[in-house]
Design a protein around this motif. Structure first.
Motif, PDB file in Angstrom:
ATOM      1  N   ALA A 147      39.246 -56.199  49.013  1.00 39.38           N
ATOM      2  CA  ALA A 147      39.996 -56.107  50.155  1.00 39.38           C
ATOM      3  C   ALA A 147      41.144 -54.966  50.076  1.00 39.38           C
ATOM      4  O   ALA A 147      41.309 -54.078  51.087  1.00 39.38           O
ATOM      5  CB  ALA A 147      40.642 -57.334  50.575  1.00 39.38           C
TER       6      ALA A 147
ATOM      7  N   GLN B 225      41.275 -51.478  52.312  1.00 36.55           N
ATOM      8  CA  GLN B 225      42.317 -51.169  53.082  1.00 36.55           C
ATOM      9  C   GLN B 225      43.197 -50.006  52.674  1.00 36.55           C
ATOM     10  O   GLN B 225      43.483 -49.138  53.622  1.00 36.55           O
ATOM     11  CB  GLN B 225      43.570 -52.124  52.850  1.00 36.55           C
ATOM     12  CG  GLN B 225      43.447 -53.704  53.686  1.00 36.55           C
ATOM     13  CD  GLN B 225      44.421 -54.733  53.300  1.00 36.55           C
ATOM     14  OE1 GLN B 225      45.129 -54.540  52.222  1.00 36.55           O
ATOM     15  NE2 GLN B 225      44.862 -55.410  54.169  1.00 36.55           N
TER      16      GLN B 225
ATOM     17  N   TRP C  94      38.746 -51.232  57.631  1.00 40.19           N
ATOM     18  CA  TRP C  94      39.338 -52.603  57.941  1.00 40.19           C
ATOM     19  C   TRP C  94      38.371 -53.613  58.225  1.00 40.19           C
ATOM     20  O   TRP C  94      38.628 -54.711  57.782  1.00 40.19           O
ATOM     21  CB  TRP C  94      40.154 -52.178  59.380  1.00 40.19           C
ATOM     22  CG  TRP C  94      41.156 -51.244  59.305  1.00 40.19           C
ATOM     23  CD1 TRP C  94      41.146 -50.163  60.047  1.00 40.19           C
ATOM     24  CD2 TRP C  94      42.141 -51.282  58.312  1.00 40.19           C
ATOM     25  NE1 TRP C  94      42.415 -49.161  59.277  1.00 40.19           N
ATOM     26  CE2 TRP C  94      42.963 -49.954  58.466  1.00 40.19           C
ATOM     27  CE3 TRP C  94      42.652 -52.203  57.323  1.00 40.19           C
ATOM     28  CZ2 TRP C  94      44.244 -49.589  57.704  1.00 40.19           C
ATOM     29  CZ3 TRP C  94      44.076 -51.944  56.689  1.00 40.19           C
ATOM     30  CH2 TRP C  94      44.544 -50.605  56.938  1.00 40.19           C
TER      31      TRP C  94
ATOM     32  N   HIS D 299      38.763 -57.124  56.149  1.00 38.61           N
ATOM     33  CA  HIS D 299      38.549 -58.337  56.776  1.00 38.61           C
ATOM     34  C   HIS D 299      37.484 -59.174  56.263  1.00 38.61           C
ATOM     35  O   HIS D 299      37.803 -60.352  56.141  1.00 38.61           O
ATOM     36  CB  HIS D 299      38.213 -57.999  58.557  1.00 38.61           C
ATOM     37  CG  HIS D 299      37.968 -59.181  58.957  1.00 38.61           C
ATOM     38  ND1 HIS D 299      39.218 -59.886  59.525  1.00 38.61           N
ATOM     39  CD2 HIS D 299      36.940 -59.942  59.470  1.00 38.61           C
ATOM     40  CE1 HIS D 299      38.741 -60.988  60.279  1.00 38.61           C
ATOM     41  NE2 HIS D 299      37.252 -60.958  60.426  1.00 38.61           N
TER      42      HIS D 299
ATOM     43  N   LEU E  83      38.805 -60.312  52.819  1.00 40.88           N
ATOM     44  CA  LEU E  83      40.053 -61.228  53.081  1.00 40.88           C
ATOM     45  C   LEU E  83      39.698 -62.721  53.650  1.00 40.88           C
ATOM     46  O   LEU E  83      40.233 -63.639  53.106  1.00 40.88           O
ATOM     47  CB  LEU E  83      41.018 -60.558  53.665  1.00 40.88           C
ATOM     48  CG  LEU E  83      41.925 -59.538  53.068  1.00 40.88           C
ATOM     49  CD1 LEU E  83      42.699 -58.708  54.215  1.00 40.88           C
ATOM     50  CD2 LEU E  83      42.623 -59.951  51.967  1.00 40.88           C
TER      51      LEU E  83
ATOM     52  N   ASN F 285      45.603 -59.808  56.176  1.00 44.73           N
ATOM     53  CA  ASN F 285      44.459 -59.222  57.244  1.00 44.73           C
ATOM     54  C   ASN F 285      45.153 -58.885  58.433  1.00 44.73           C
ATOM     55  O   ASN F 285      44.638 -58.105  59.150  1.00 44.73           O
ATOM     56  CB  ASN F 285      43.398 -60.551  56.982  1.00 44.73           C
ATOM     57  CG  ASN F 285      42.226 -60.056  57.721  1.00 44.73           C
ATOM     58  OD1 ASN F 285      41.876 -59.031  57.687  1.00 44.73           O
ATOM     59  ND2 ASN F 285      41.178 -61.366  57.960  1.00 44.73           N
TER      60      ASN F 285
ATOM     61  N   ARG G 183      46.895 -55.881  58.408  1.00 47.10           N
ATOM     62  CA  ARG G 183      46.418 -54.771  57.645  1.00 47.10           C
ATOM     63  C   ARG G 183      47.383 -54.185  56.738  1.00 47.10           C
ATOM     64  O   ARG G 183      47.502 -52.840  56.757  1.00 47.10           O
ATOM     65  CB  ARG G 183      45.951 -53.696  58.718  1.00 47.10           C
ATOM     66  CG  ARG G 183      44.804 -54.161  59.551  1.00 47.10           C
ATOM     67  CD  ARG G 183      44.114 -53.055  60.346  1.00 47.10           C
ATOM     68  NE  ARG G 183      43.241 -53.476  61.210  1.00 47.10           N
ATOM     69  CZ  ARG G 183      42.415 -52.821  62.153  1.00 47.10           C
ATOM     70  NH1 ARG G 183      43.017 -51.455  62.421  1.00 47.10           N
ATOM     71  NH2 ARG G 183      41.260 -53.192  62.817  1.00 47.10           N
TER      72      ARG G 183
ATOM     73  N   THR H 190      48.768 -57.593  50.636  1.00 48.57           N
ATOM     74  CA  THR H 190      47.370 -57.734  49.806  1.00 48.57           C
ATOM     75  C   THR H 190      47.648 -57.494  48.399  1.00 48.57           C
ATOM     76  O   THR H 190      46.972 -58.357  47.574  1.00 48.57           O
ATOM     77  CB  THR H 190      46.256 -56.661  50.216  1.00 48.57           C
ATOM     78  OG1 THR H 190      46.160 -56.941  51.704  1.00 48.57           O
ATOM     79  CG2 THR H 190      44.794 -57.047  49.702  1.00 48.57           C
TER      80      THR H 190
END
Length: 131
Positions: free
Chosen positions: A43, A47, A52, A56, A59, A99, A102, A107
Motif C-alpha cells: 500500500a 501511494q 490510489w 486502497h 489497505l 486510506n 491518501r 501508512t
C-alpha cells in the motif's frame, strides 16, 4: 506460454492451499501477520507511485486482517490481551485514516506497527515451538 503460466499459477495455488491446510495454529497466525505487513508495504509503495486504486485494495485487505486478528483474540486468556486488543484497534484506525486521506506518513506509521505485530508473533511462535 499461457498454459505454462496457468500451470505455474495452479501449482502455486495448490502449494499455498496445502501449506495453509497443514499449518499449526501458531504458523497460521504468523502467516496472517506476515501478510498484514506485506499488504501495508504494498500500500505504501502504491501511494508513493500515486496508484490510489492499488493502495486502497491493499489497505482494505490489511484492515480485514486486523479485524480478523482482533475478533479471534481472546484478550482475557493472555497476559497483555487487552493492550493487544487496543493496539489492533489503533492499527485499524491508522489503516483507515491512511486510506481515506491518501497519506503516506500515516501508512508508514501503520507499517511500523504491522511489522512490530509480525515480529512479536514470529517470536512468540518460535518460543512456543521450542517449549
Amino acid at each position: 506460454m499461457m498454459e505454462a503460466v496457468m500451470s505455474f499459477d495452479s501449482a502455486r495455488a495448490a502449494y499455498v492451499g496445502n501449506s495453509v491446510s497443514t499449518a499449526s495454529p501458531a504458523r497460521l497466525l504468523v502467516m496472517l501477520v506476515e501478510r498484514l505487513a506485506l499488504d501495508v508495504e504494498r500500500a505504501l509503495q502504491a501511494q508513493l507511485d500515486r496508484d490510489w486504486a492499488e493502495a486502497h485494495t491493499q489497505l482494505l485487505h490489511a484492515q480485514e486482517i486486523v479485524v480478523e486478528l482482533a475478533t479471534s483474540l481472546q484478550a482475557d486468556r493472555i497476559s497483555g490481551g487487552n493492550e493487544l486488543a487496543m493496539l489492533y484497534e489503533f492499527l485499524r484506525n491508522r489503516l483507515v485514516a491512511a486510506n481515506v486521506n491518501r497519506d503516506e506518513q500515516t501508512t508508514a506509521q501503520a507499517l511500523l506497527l504491522a511489522r512490530g505485530v509480525r515480529d512479536m508473533w514470529q517470536q512468540a511462535a518460535t518460543v512456543a515451538a521450542a517449549v
